[in-house]
Scaffold this motif. Structure first.
Motif, PDB file in Angstrom:
ATOM      1  N   ALA A  55       0.847  -1.192   0.000  1.00  0.00           N
ATOM      2  CA  ALA A  55       0.000   0.000   0.000  1.00  0.00           C
ATOM      3  C   ALA A  55       0.882   1.241   0.000  1.00  0.00           C
ATOM      4  CB  ALA A  55      -0.902  -0.011   1.235  1.00  0.00           C
ATOM      5  N   VAL A  56       0.643   2.138  -0.935  1.00  0.00           N
ATOM      6  CA  VAL A  56       1.402   3.395  -0.998  1.00  0.00           C
ATOM      7  C   VAL A  56       0.440   4.541  -1.298  1.00  0.00           C
ATOM      8  CG1 VAL A  56       3.521   2.272  -1.809  1.00  0.00           C
ATOM      9  CG2 VAL A  56       1.912   3.210  -3.491  1.00  0.00           C
ATOM     10  N   THR A  60       2.409  10.482  -3.616  1.00  0.00           N
ATOM     11  CA  THR A  60       3.766  10.662  -3.121  1.00  0.00           C
ATOM     12  C   THR A  60       4.709   9.685  -3.819  1.00  0.00           C
ATOM     13  OG1 THR A  60       2.654  11.222  -1.053  1.00  0.00           O
ATOM     14  CG2 THR A  60       5.034  11.090  -0.943  1.00  0.00           C
ATOM     15  N   GLU A 129      -4.267   3.395   9.899  1.00  0.00           N
ATOM     16  CA  GLU A 129      -3.876   4.645  10.562  1.00  0.00           C
ATOM     17  C   GLU A 129      -3.481   5.725   9.554  1.00  0.00           C
ATOM     18  OE1 GLU A 129      -0.341   4.113  13.073  1.00  0.00           O
ATOM     19  OE2 GLU A 129       0.484   2.774  11.563  1.00  0.00           O
ATOM     20  N   GLY A 130      -3.089   5.326   8.349  1.00  0.00           N
ATOM     21  CA  GLY A 130      -2.702   6.309   7.339  1.00  0.00           C
ATOM     22  C   GLY A 130      -3.860   6.796   6.488  1.00  0.00           C
TER      23      GLY A 130
ATOM     24  N   ALA B  32      15.316   8.328  -2.678  1.00  0.00           N
ATOM     25  CA  ALA B  32      15.224   6.981  -2.085  1.00  0.00           C
ATOM     26  C   ALA B  32      13.749   6.620  -2.033  1.00  0.00           C
ATOM     27  CB  ALA B  32      15.892   6.966  -0.718  1.00  0.00           C
ATOM     28  N   GLY B  33      13.128   6.652  -0.844  1.00  0.00           N
ATOM     29  CA  GLY B  33      11.702   6.348  -0.763  1.00  0.00           C
ATOM     30  C   GLY B  33      10.820   7.505  -1.193  1.00  0.00           C
ATOM     31  N   GLY B  34      11.414   8.686  -1.239  1.00  0.00           N
ATOM     32  CA  GLY B  34      10.675   9.846  -1.725  1.00  0.00           C
ATOM     33  C   GLY B  34       9.691  10.436  -0.740  1.00  0.00           C
ATOM     34  N   HIS B  35       9.661   9.919   0.494  1.00  0.00           N
ATOM     35  CA  HIS B  35       8.600  10.383   1.392  1.00  0.00           C
ATOM     36  C   HIS B  35       8.968  11.605   2.221  1.00  0.00           C
ATOM     37  CE1 HIS B  35       5.874   7.703  -0.225  1.00  0.00           C
ATOM     38  NE2 HIS B  35       5.023   7.748   0.781  1.00  0.00           N
ATOM     39  N   PHE B  79       9.326  -0.483   6.814  1.00  0.00           N
ATOM     40  CA  PHE B  79       8.528  -1.709   6.964  1.00  0.00           C
ATOM     41  C   PHE B  79       9.420  -2.942   7.099  1.00  0.00           C
ATOM     42  CE2 PHE B  79       6.960  -5.471   4.700  1.00  0.00           C
ATOM     43  CZ  PHE B  79       5.963  -5.862   5.586  1.00  0.00           C
ATOM     44  N   ARG B  99       8.560   0.945  13.778  1.00  0.00           N
ATOM     45  CA  ARG B  99       7.127   0.849  13.985  1.00  0.00           C
ATOM     46  C   ARG B  99       6.504   2.182  14.404  1.00  0.00           C
ATOM     47  NH1 ARG B  99       3.464  -3.004  14.953  1.00  0.00           N
ATOM     48  NH2 ARG B  99       2.000  -2.500  16.606  1.00  0.00           N
ATOM     49  N   GLY B 102       5.430   7.299  11.211  1.00  0.00           N
ATOM     50  CA  GLY B 102       4.306   7.596  10.317  1.00  0.00           C
ATOM     51  C   GLY B 102       3.198   6.563  10.354  1.00  0.00           C
ATOM     52  N   ASP B 103       2.817   6.067   9.175  1.00  0.00           N
ATOM     53  CA  ASP B 103       1.754   5.078   9.063  1.00  0.00           C
ATOM     54  C   ASP B 103       2.205   3.972   8.110  1.00  0.00           C
ATOM     55  OD1 ASP B 103       1.290   5.989   6.336  1.00  0.00           O
ATOM     56  OD2 ASP B 103       0.293   7.724   7.223  1.00  0.00           O
ATOM     57  N   VAL B 104       1.323   3.016   7.872  1.00  0.00           N
ATOM     58  CA  VAL B 104       1.705   1.840   7.079  1.00  0.00           C
ATOM     59  C   VAL B 104       2.252   2.243   5.707  1.00  0.00           C
ATOM     60  CG1 VAL B 104       0.827  -0.274   6.006  1.00  0.00           C
ATOM     61  CG2 VAL B 104      -0.043   0.446   8.232  1.00  0.00           C
ATOM     62  N   GLN B 105       1.549   3.154   5.029  1.00  0.00           N
ATOM     63  CA  GLN B 105       1.983   3.519   3.677  1.00  0.00           C
ATOM     64  C   GLN B 105       3.352   4.201   3.704  1.00  0.00           C
ATOM     65  OE1 GLN B 105      -1.133   3.948   4.994  1.00  0.00           O
ATOM     66  NE2 GLN B 105      -2.638   4.421   3.425  1.00  0.00           N
ATOM     67  N   VAL B 106       3.570   5.051   4.693  1.00  0.00           N
ATOM     68  CA  VAL B 106       4.868   5.733   4.816  1.00  0.00           C
ATOM     69  C   VAL B 106       5.967   4.704   5.077  1.00  0.00           C
ATOM     70  CG1 VAL B 106       6.219   7.319   6.252  1.00  0.00           C
ATOM     71  CG2 VAL B 106       3.880   7.921   5.593  1.00  0.00           C
ATOM     72  N   ARG B 107       5.673   3.729   5.943  1.00  0.00           N
ATOM     73  CA  ARG B 107       6.695   2.719   6.263  1.00  0.00           C
ATOM     74  C   ARG B 107       6.972   1.797   5.078  1.00  0.00           C
ATOM     75  NH1 ARG B 107       3.735   2.812  11.134  1.00  0.00           N
ATOM     76  NH2 ARG B 107       2.806   0.749  10.928  1.00  0.00           N
ATOM     77  N   ASN B 108       5.990   1.622   4.213  1.00  0.00           N
ATOM     78  CA  ASN B 108       6.207   0.796   3.020  1.00  0.00           C
ATOM     79  C   ASN B 108       7.171   1.440   2.042  1.00  0.00           C
ATOM     80  OD1 ASN B 108       4.607  -1.412   3.580  1.00  0.00           O
ATOM     81  ND2 ASN B 108       2.785  -0.605   2.549  1.00  0.00           N
ATOM     82  N   LYS B 109       7.259   2.745   2.032  1.00  0.00           N
ATOM     83  CA  LYS B 109       8.048   3.450   1.018  1.00  0.00           C
ATOM     84  C   LYS B 109       9.325   4.075   1.581  1.00  0.00           C
ATOM     85  CE  LYS B 109       7.343   3.758  -3.333  1.00  0.00           C
ATOM     86  NZ  LYS B 109       8.574   3.385  -4.061  1.00  0.00           N
TER      87      LYS B 109
END
Ligand SMILES: Cc1cc2nc3c(=O)[nH]c(=O)nc-3n(C[C@H](O)[C@H](O)[C@H](O)COP(=O)(O)OP(=O)(O)OC[C@H]3O[C@@H](n4cnc5c(N)ncnc54)[C@H](O)[C@@H]3O)c2cc1C
Ligand code: FES
Ligand code: FES
Lengths: 154, 290
Positions: A55-56, A60, A129-130, B32-35, B79, B99, B102-109
């Motif tokens: 999930a992204v 962004t 949460e996101g 890198a992850g771009g976030h 992640f 952990r 941020g949130d799941v999406q932020v940690r994925n990237k």
């Protein structure tokens, strides 16, 4: 720059500017408007899609970063006219009001159930949460994801 | 919210990336992850003319153990660090820190290397890197070097990396015996970033006395720092809650505190002491102390 992205099982090839965001690519180039744009600033999760299964927030990610990747959007979940268990769950448990956050919520929930097929209510809240919802207060969204977890694979 | 135009480069190897980083040292940036970078580009706070995407460089995503140390490739996502079994066993501060981001999406990237290179004063990884005396490996056209974390963070969004240098790996000592790790964070309710984040590693001796303590603090000033006065105040003492609390009162000694709408400088200073005490207490408990 020429890129190819496999969206919901179908390859799309286009010449795009490197600065094009993935969410704009999906909506304006591939004409898949199920993915919404809320905040445009990485916070609300309305634009969430799966990029190679993760999930992204597609506001962004640059479309060029997704060159060669597989993307799943809300349009890619239903199979042969049957709603995905998460879509059905949002229907059964009234997991939406205005529906603006729903595509992103469902894609985040998809990620959650892929990593953890039987989440607790606390884990469901962490999994989304996101994603922000201005309407429901989340309670029915949590129930909708629970419904989907119970009915998946049946 | 569309970035300014730029040229996009996709190196496949570290050498190629380093050549590009050297060529575009003046007006280019690596991605890198771009976030952190993409949001800044959308707000036009950053407008690189050349973007060098490290996303397809081979060999920068790994977590491995070598010579009793844990080495993590710079492109490893938050992640991946959060779920890595090796880290949970050998260096639990890292998954606990990941952990909290941020949130799941932020940690994925988002990536660990991107976060450290960005040096956001409210980022979580810097606290852990400081508490663990991490070493950071960089590569450029003039070769590679390891930078001790004590020399890495210079100021707000500024590190000691030179233009053209790429961060490729970070090395952490594994958890020694009779030791415990902990990360205690007060997250900003809207952004999720650390208002205060305190990372601690405590080692007890055979009698249960604090043999070594390391404390990294983020969120409270223009750069993350090691709370050396806290470490000195607790070393050689019994880890009673009274001693931990007293030592924690030194958490912001000599630090120029940040204040903003959410938390005044005074409140941040207070939080830093409270969260230092919490992190130390949890680390002691995990080390097997009382
Ligand atoms: C909604 C949201 C919430 C967030 N919450 C948190 C939080 O709670 N805690 C937290 O710590 N962070 C948080 N972040 C930031 C996130 O962790 C970023 O991923 C991280 O700060 C940057 O990593 P990146 O890989 O995305 O780097 P990028 O955005 O790609 O790069 C950041 C900067 O570092 C440079 N850089 C990147 N990689 C390298 C490298 N290998 N070598 C040299 N230079 C490099 C880039 O040129 C750029 O200047 C949040 C971000 C968002 C969008
Ligand atoms: S539109 Fe992408 S996170 Fe809000
Ligand atoms: S249903 Fe309206 S924002 Fe969630």
């Amino acid at each position: 720059m020429k890129i190819g992205i496999k969206i919901n099982g179908k390859w799309h090839e286009n010449d795009v500017e490197p600065r094009l965001l993935l969410v704009h690519y999906l909506r304006d180039v591939a004409s898949l408007t199920g993915t919404h744009i809320g905040c445009e600033s990485s916070l609300c999760g309305a634009c969430t899609v799966l990029l190679n299964g993760d999930a992204v927030k597609s506001c962004t990610v640059l479309a060029v970063q997704a060159d060669g990747a597989e993307v799943t959007t809300i349009e890619g979940l239903a199979r042969d006219g049957n709603l995905h268990p998460l879509q059905q769950g949002f229907w059964e448990e009234h997991g939406l009001q205005c529906g603006f956050c729903t595509p992103g919520m469902i894609m985040s929930a998809c990620q959650l159930l892929a990593r953890n097929p039987h989440p607790s209510r606390g884990e469901i809240r962490e999994g989304i949460e996101g994603n922000l919802c201005r309407c429901t207060g989340y309670q029915h969204i949590v129930k909708a994801v629970e419904w989907a977890a119970e009915h998946s694979g049946k | 919210m569309i970035p300014e135009s730029f040229e996009y480069h996709v190196p496949k190897t570290v050498d190629e990336a380093a050549r590009m980083a050297a060529e575009f040292a003046d007006d280019g940036k690596v991605l890198a992850g771009g976030h952190s970078l993409i949001p800044m580009m959308k707000l036009r706070l950053a407008s690189p003319k050349h973007l060098i995407d490290l996303g397809r460089v081979e060999g920068l995503k790994y977590i491995r153990e070598a010579d009793g140390k844990i080495e993590i490739g710079a492109l490893t996502t938050h992640f991946q660090a959060e779920y890595a079994t090796l880290l949970k066993e050998k260096c639990p501060l890292l998954p606990e820190t990941a952990r909290a981001i941020g949130d799941v999406q932020v940690r994925n990237k988002g990536t660990i290397g991107g976060s450290l290179a960005h040096a956001d004063p409210a980022a979580d990884w810097p606290a852990a890197a400081l508490a663990l005396d991490a070493e950071l490996k960089t590569v450029s056209t003039s070769g590679e070097r390891w930078i001790p974390v004590s020399e890495f963070f210079v100021d707000l969004l500024t590190t000691s990396m030179n233009p053209g240098e790429i961060l490729t790996a970070i090395r952490f000592p594994a958890l020694p015996v009779r030791s415990g790790d902990a990360y205690a964070k007060h997250a900003h309710p809207a952004s999720g970033f650390a208002v205060v984040g305190v990372a601690a590693r405590v080692t007890l001796d055979e009698k249960g006395i604090v043999e070594k303590a390391r404390v990294g603090v983020t969120g409270v000033s223009s750069k993350a720092y090691r709370a050396s006065s806290v470490e000195a105040a607790i070393t050689g003492k019994a880890p009673s809650s009274k001693n931990l609390d007293t030592a924690s009162l030194h958490a912001v000694d000599g630090i120029d505190l940040n204040g903003d709408l959410y938390a005044s400088a005074e409140y941040r200073g207070h939080l830093a002491k409270v969260y230092t005490a919490r992190a130390l207490a949890l680390a002691v408990e995990r080390a097997g102390g009382k």
